[in-house]
Design an enzyme around this catalytic site. Sequence first.
Site, PDB file in Angstrom:
ATOM      1  CB  VAL A 167      -0.883  -0.104   1.724  1.00 28.56           C
ATOM      2  CG1 VAL A 167      -1.632   1.341   1.434  1.00 28.56           C
ATOM      3  CG2 VAL A 167      -2.139  -1.031   0.636  1.00 28.56           C
ATOM      4  CD  GLU A 168       2.592   3.774   3.370  1.00 31.81           C
ATOM      5  OE1 GLU A 168       2.596   4.373   3.415  1.00 31.81           O
ATOM      6  OE2 GLU A 168       1.981   3.918   4.508  1.00 31.81           O
ATOM      7  CB  THR A 169       6.916   2.513  -0.524  1.00 31.85           C
ATOM      8  OG1 THR A 169       7.050   0.994  -0.372  1.00 31.85           O
ATOM      9  CG2 THR A 169       6.943   3.444  -0.558  1.00 31.85           C
TER      10      THR A 169
END
Length: 323
Positions: free
Chosen positions: A114-116
């Site tokens: 989700v983040e990166t």
Amino acid sequence: MLVRIVLICSFLMTVACANRSEKSAFIDTMVAKHRFSQHELEVLFDQVKINDDVLKKIAAPAEALPWYKYRKIFLTDSRIEEGAAFWRQHAETLKHVSEQYGVPPEVIVAILGVETLYGRRSGSYRVIDALSTLAFAYPPRSRFFAGELEQFLLLCREEKVDPLQPAGSYAGAMGMPQFMPSSFRSFAADFDRDGNRDLWHDPKDAIASIANYFKAHGWIKNQPVAVRVFAKNENYKALLNDEIKPNLRIDELESARVEFSRPLPLDSKVKLLAFEQEHGNELWAVLDNFYVITRYNHSSLYAMAVYQLSQALLNYQLPTPYE
């Protein structure tokens, strides 16, 4: 027209003066509180730029979308397949970290997804520009971001990093797990013990850091995260509010004619959340571990995206369904 131009110029000059005043006060604080060099900070901040794109981005976060649109950003076939490949590549590290911290591999991998996108998109904004912009030119949260700017400079001094070099998100989050500077200083882990907490290039450190963050924020080993529930009537609406922390008993939901898709221990504390679909709401009972995910990003949409991606990854990894 001339009057308008004069007013605009006057406004911009006022903003610029305010920025300089905020910056000067910040530098004075860092000198007095942490014994930074006044001259070195002035030279540093002369090279810092206020970034208008940062201000535009923070004014329109993805978390403002309805759930059915937000979900589509993160629950894609390519993100699931890439996550499964990342899991296979780092299976040994994930196994050891999960055993040490009690956080499941699929949740750690989902955070990275989700983040990166598993480290592929860790941000292209200079962290010091992003944090300075939000500290000096974004009044709604200037106090918070000034604090993160303070933590960033301390981090750079401790890790012997040039403050002009690190890149991250428009909000100043850094590395594969997108830690804010305060979280980096408190929870980043040197898992491979090479003397460097490298969250940009070292998946082992990034994996362990996420698990360390979750454990420190109260992750409960082997506890479920969320369970789908179904309402028999409209009584459930009285139980909905803006809070996220679980505070309801199982019997309170059952008294409101809410049925669980699978049983939970009767002493479980849950929170009833409604997620907007195109045709009505989808209901979930979430537990303490869901709340822990929201400590990473204070959004129930974010936490549900992480949870559902983690389950998709687990299903991709295993031959049998898991919820």
